[in-house]
Design a protein around this motif. Structure first.
Motif, PDB file in Angstrom:
ATOM      1  N   TYR A 101       6.019   3.799   0.627  1.00  0.00           N
ATOM      2  CA  TYR A 101       5.499   2.519   0.123  1.00  0.00           C
ATOM      3  C   TYR A 101       5.768   1.458   1.197  1.00  0.00           C
ATOM      4  O   TYR A 101       6.887   1.312   1.663  1.00  0.00           O
ATOM      5  CB  TYR A 101       6.195   2.140  -1.182  1.00  0.00           C
ATOM      6  CG  TYR A 101       5.908   0.728  -1.658  1.00  0.00           C
ATOM      7  CD1 TYR A 101       6.724  -0.324  -1.266  1.00  0.00           C
ATOM      8  CD2 TYR A 101       4.847   0.455  -2.496  1.00  0.00           C
ATOM      9  CE1 TYR A 101       6.483  -1.621  -1.699  1.00  0.00           C
ATOM     10  CE2 TYR A 101       4.592  -0.835  -2.931  1.00  0.00           C
ATOM     11  CZ  TYR A 101       5.413  -1.863  -2.530  1.00  0.00           C
ATOM     12  OH  TYR A 101       5.181  -3.151  -2.953  1.00  0.00           O
ATOM     13  N   ARG A 150      -0.343   7.614  -0.104  1.00  0.00           N
ATOM     14  CA  ARG A 150      -1.201   8.438  -0.951  1.00  0.00           C
ATOM     15  C   ARG A 150      -0.981   7.993  -2.390  1.00  0.00           C
ATOM     16  O   ARG A 150       0.075   7.459  -2.737  1.00  0.00           O
ATOM     17  CB  ARG A 150      -0.886   9.923  -0.795  1.00  0.00           C
ATOM     18  CG  ARG A 150       0.618  10.216  -0.804  1.00  0.00           C
ATOM     19  CD  ARG A 150       0.924  11.613  -0.374  1.00  0.00           C
ATOM     20  NE  ARG A 150       2.308  11.742   0.004  1.00  0.00           N
ATOM     21  CZ  ARG A 150       3.022  12.855  -0.128  1.00  0.00           C
ATOM     22  NH1 ARG A 150       2.454  13.922  -0.638  1.00  0.00           N
ATOM     23  NH2 ARG A 150       4.274  12.916   0.257  1.00  0.00           N
ATOM     24  N   ASN A 151      -1.980   8.231  -3.226  1.00  0.00           N
ATOM     25  CA  ASN A 151      -1.946   7.755  -4.604  1.00  0.00           C
ATOM     26  C   ASN A 151      -1.575   8.834  -5.609  1.00  0.00           C
ATOM     27  O   ASN A 151      -1.405   8.532  -6.792  1.00  0.00           O
ATOM     28  CB  ASN A 151      -3.306   7.155  -4.990  1.00  0.00           C
ATOM     29  CG  ASN A 151      -3.626   5.918  -4.184  1.00  0.00           C
ATOM     30  OD1 ASN A 151      -2.737   5.147  -3.867  1.00  0.00           O
ATOM     31  ND2 ASN A 151      -4.890   5.740  -3.839  1.00  0.00           N
ATOM     32  N   THR A 152      -1.464  10.092  -5.169  1.00  0.00           N
ATOM     33  CA  THR A 152      -1.082  11.191  -6.059  1.00  0.00           C
ATOM     34  C   THR A 152       0.001  12.005  -5.365  1.00  0.00           C
ATOM     35  O   THR A 152      -0.194  12.458  -4.224  1.00  0.00           O
ATOM     36  CB  THR A 152      -2.290  12.088  -6.385  1.00  0.00           C
ATOM     37  OG1 THR A 152      -3.326  11.295  -6.970  1.00  0.00           O
ATOM     38  CG2 THR A 152      -1.890  13.185  -7.344  1.00  0.00           C
ATOM     39  N   GLU A 201       0.843  -1.194   0.000  1.00  0.00           N
ATOM     40  CA  GLU A 201       0.000   0.000   0.000  1.00  0.00           C
ATOM     41  C   GLU A 201       0.876   1.241   0.000  1.00  0.00           C
ATOM     42  O   GLU A 201       2.053   1.205   0.399  1.00  0.00           O
ATOM     43  CB  GLU A 201      -0.929   0.005   1.207  1.00  0.00           C
ATOM     44  CG  GLU A 201      -0.210  -0.082   2.544  1.00  0.00           C
ATOM     45  CD  GLU A 201      -1.185  -0.196   3.710  1.00  0.00           C
ATOM     46  OE1 GLU A 201      -0.706  -0.301   4.848  1.00  0.00           O
ATOM     47  OE2 GLU A 201      -2.403  -0.177   3.468  1.00  0.00           O
ATOM     48  N   VAL A 209       0.396  -1.742  -7.090  1.00  0.00           N
ATOM     49  CA  VAL A 209      -0.250  -0.474  -6.741  1.00  0.00           C
ATOM     50  C   VAL A 209       0.066   0.547  -7.832  1.00  0.00           C
ATOM     51  O   VAL A 209       1.118   0.493  -8.471  1.00  0.00           O
ATOM     52  CB  VAL A 209       0.219   0.047  -5.365  1.00  0.00           C
ATOM     53  CG1 VAL A 209      -0.260  -0.854  -4.250  1.00  0.00           C
ATOM     54  CG2 VAL A 209       1.737   0.168  -5.320  1.00  0.00           C
ATOM     55  N   ASN A 210      -0.866   1.466  -8.034  1.00  0.00           N
ATOM     56  CA  ASN A 210      -0.733   2.497  -9.056  1.00  0.00           C
ATOM     57  C   ASN A 210      -0.548   3.860  -8.407  1.00  0.00           C
ATOM     58  O   ASN A 210      -1.168   4.169  -7.380  1.00  0.00           O
ATOM     59  CB  ASN A 210      -1.965   2.517  -9.972  1.00  0.00           C
ATOM     60  CG  ASN A 210      -2.122   1.223 -10.739  1.00  0.00           C
ATOM     61  OD1 ASN A 210      -1.141   0.673 -11.228  1.00  0.00           O
ATOM     62  ND2 ASN A 210      -3.344   0.729 -10.848  1.00  0.00           N
ATOM     63  N   LEU A 211       0.298   4.671  -9.020  1.00  0.00           N
ATOM     64  CA  LEU A 211       0.630   6.000  -8.508  1.00  0.00           C
ATOM     65  C   LEU A 211       0.564   6.992  -9.670  1.00  0.00           C
ATOM     66  O   LEU A 211       0.912   6.658 -10.801  1.00  0.00           O
ATOM     67  CB  LEU A 211       2.030   5.995  -7.884  1.00  0.00           C
ATOM     68  CG  LEU A 211       2.569   7.332  -7.393  1.00  0.00           C
ATOM     69  CD1 LEU A 211       1.856   7.747  -6.117  1.00  0.00           C
ATOM     70  CD2 LEU A 211       4.071   7.240  -7.149  1.00  0.00           C
TER      71      LEU A 211
END
Length: 666
Positions: free
Chosen positions: A50, A39-41, A36, A133-135
């Motif tokens: 990470y 934050r994603n942005t 996880e 996971v995508n960022l």
């Protein structure tokens, strides 16, 4: 404590034990491996976290491999996982759940979507993969802010006296020091990490202190920050909650090995109060940009646990933020080709493995930079083009020396191949750097090198053609190589236009066709035979139950022997209890989990087990409970004691297997 509160406390303790005994049997959960992001942005250049977490029971963990970070810059990577353990008791068994977490500090580089692949780890030899996971990396300053971690609060906060987070001011400091847990044992003086600077005053109670060696530094100059834990009472558990973020710094973990995995304590008196002090971590920070940069607070939690591992007292701790003023490097005297990472003290040297070579023979040129500074980010001077030489891509290696100041060496090796004879002079390589102590620029240089190349370029070229492309040429044996000419007497192979034989008729009359006809009935018969054999072996017969029980016994005893060899007394007695209960369940044809010792003894006597064997079974199970839950009472520890318990269990297993039992009556 008066008589009535003491009685009330005993009543509450009895009710809690009754609830635990009535709870359903605890079950170990299947391992999980989850990754996880905080934050994603993020903005370009922003630092984010990470984390990948593995939840497992008593399985062996090894072979962790970090994911491919897809072009992101790794600012700090863990040297090993942080671990926390939870224990569940109930249903006649104890189940332990371990949590391992690896935390990486990353920074966004180029804008766009980034896919972070799965991390890998082996659990009991079986590979597990985490989720991807995508960022999204956006413009600098436009990313989502880092989440603020909430401080955990003790569930017993507000209860006076016994559950209060503050230490007892009347407690004897020497007695508190003698009660430190085993994982906080003092190390010898020569292996202790450096102690924090002296303090004139300190806050009351436990606290964490962050200590920088300087608060003003040049861009690229090392700032060493150490985090210390100060405690005045017994602590059984330390768990970090939020790591300190070092946005705007290049970060490197330089925590001494003695301070990793356990708390190495020493005594210190601050403001007339006695403390136990432990170094938690130490980082080397290199400012990447001028201005005021902030090291965010480190948040952690300390706790005391009871006999069964349940948390009694919990306290959240938090450091103050640190502000470091990064001063830009002076422009006066700065070389034109200066690299901002070349801040520190460096020396450079170059050498070749031989000074005289033949045409087509390889030479290794080694360029080595030694000194103190950010060696990981330092760029070694590139080799200029050499006329008459072919240079292959270099190979780089790094060696970092442990200590409070980052230092070591960075080496680059070039493979050079001369193409014609002659003399070549390798000019000096220069490394301009800034010395923060002298506050001045300096230049490190290598000595010029002279190379003599002998041989004939034309002969070497013929040898290289004969030997194939891509590698160093070999010397020819004698004379010029002959052309590869095909003689006129060699005629090409021509395939016939038509087949000369009838393949269908030939196969019909062959023995292979008759064998092919027999395959379907033979396959059908084999399938029926295997199905009946599996049905017979899978049936719940007495023979099947005994065979399965023997397999389970061998597996359990093998695991117990491994625990004995490793000195894990608690795990060994868990295996002994499991194998005895599983064997009894297999022989009786019913579960014995959750039965009290008197109930188990009555069941065994009712099924015809001799009184002597019943007494031995009950005694051995009670011995296992005593060794697991009260190791200080005389059971458990010691290889000889564990070997004796293992021998008794093996002998008792053989007696149970041979004992005749009566069928269960309705």
């Amino acid at each position: 404590m008066s008589r009535m509160p003491r009685v009330a406390l005993f009543v509450l303790a009895g009710a809690a034990l009754a609830i635990v005994g009535a709870a359903p049997p605890a079950r170990a959960q299947a391992p999980s491996f989850v990754a996880e992001l905080d934050r994603n942005t993020v903005g370009a250049g922003d630092t984010f976290t990470y984390q990948v977490t593995l939840n497992a029971a008593n399985e062996s963990i090894d072979g962790f491999q970090p994911p491919a970070f897809g072009g992101l810059r790794v600012l700090s990577a863990p040297r090993g996982p942080s671990r926390s353990t939870q224990m569940q008791i109930g249903g006649g068994g104890t189940f332990i759940q371990n949590s391992y977490s690896w935390v990486f500090q990353l920074a966004g580089t180029q804008k766009g979507a980034v896919n972070i692949g799965p991390a890998r780890v082996r659990v009991d030899g079986r590979e597990m993969k985490s989720n991807t996971v995508n960022l999204r990396v956006v413009d600098a300053g436009a990313g989502a802010p880092a989440p603020r971690a909430q401080r955990s609060r003790s569930p017993f906060a507000g209860f006076p006296g016994f559950f209060d987070d503050e230490p007892d001011p009347q407690a004897d400091p020497q007695q508190q020091q003698q009660q430190q847990p085993q994982q906080q044992q003092q190390q010898p003086a020569e292996s202790e990490p450096s102690r924090p600077p002296a303090m004139s005053s300190a806050p009351a109670g436990n606290f964490i202190r962050a200590v920088p060696d300087k608060t003003r530094a040049f861009v690229g100059e090392q700032v060493t920050v150490s985090w210390y834990l100060y405690i005045t009472q017994r602590v059984d558990k330390y768990e970090p909650k939020t790591e300190a973020h070092t946005d705007g710094f290049w970060s490197d973990d330089i925590t001494p090995p003695v301070a990793r995995g356990q708390l190495s304590l020493h005594n210190e008196t601050v403001g007339g109060r006695a403390y136990q002090v432990a170094l938690l971590s130490r980082k080397a920070l290199f400012p990447l940009q001028p201005g005021k940069l902030t090291v965010t607070p480190l948040e952690a939690e300390i706790a005391q646990v009871d006999f069964f591992g349940a948390t009694l007292r919990r306290q959240g701790l938090k450091t103050e933020p640190i502000t470091i003023e990064a001063v830009p490097l002076p422009k006066a005297g700065q070389p034109a080709d200066f690299d901002a990472a070349s801040v520190g003290k460096f020396a450079i040297a170059a050498h070749v493995d031989r000074a005289t070579v033949g045409v087509g023979e390889a030479v290794t040129l080694t360029v080595e930079v030694k000194g103190q500074g950010n060696l990981r980010n330092l760029r070694v001077p590139a080799l200029p083009p050499l006329d008459g030489w072919k240079a292959y891509p270099p190979k780089s290696s790094l060696s970092v020396q442990p200590g409070e100041v980052m230092g070591g060496s960075k080496t680059v090796e070039y493979l050079l191949l001369p193409e014609r004879p002659g003399t070549t002079m390798l000019t000096s390589l220069t490394l301009p750097y800034f010395d923060p102590e002298a506050k001045a620029y300096a230049v490190a240089k290598t000595d010029p090198l002279r190379l003599e190349v002998t041989g004939d370029a034309a002969v070497a070229g013929h040898a290289g053609t004969a030997g194939g492309a891509g590698g160093p040429a070999q010397s020819p044996s004698a004379g010029a190589p002959a052309e590869n000419v095909i003689g006129a007497e060699i005629r090409p192979i021509r395939a016939p236009a038509t087949l000369k034989r009838d393949l269908g008729t030939t196969f019909y009359r062959s023995s292979g066709f008759r064998a092919l006809l027999l395959l379907p009935p033979l396959g059908f018969g084999a399938t029926v035979l295997v199905a009946r054999l599996r049905e017979r072996l899978g049936g719940n017969t007495e023979r099947t139950r005994r065979r399965r029980a023997r397999q389970l016994v061998r597996r359990r005893l093998s695991a117990a022997e491994q625990h004995r060899d490793a000195g894990r007394a608690g795990d060994l007695y868990i295996e002994i209890e499991r194998v005895l209960r599983d064997l009894l369940a297999a022989r009786l044809g019913c579960s014995v989990t959750g039965l009290r010792m008197d109930e188990l003894g009555a069941l065994l006597r009712a099924r015809g087990l001799p009184d002597e064997t019943v007494a031995r079974v009950v005694a051995e199970l009670e011995e296992c409970d005593l060794a697991r839950f009260a190791p200080g009472s005389g059971g458990g520890g010691g290889r000889e004691r564990m070997s004796a318990s293992l021998d008794r269990a093996a002998e008792l297993i053989e007696v149970i297997e041979k004992a005749p039992l009566r069928e269960e009556t309705a």
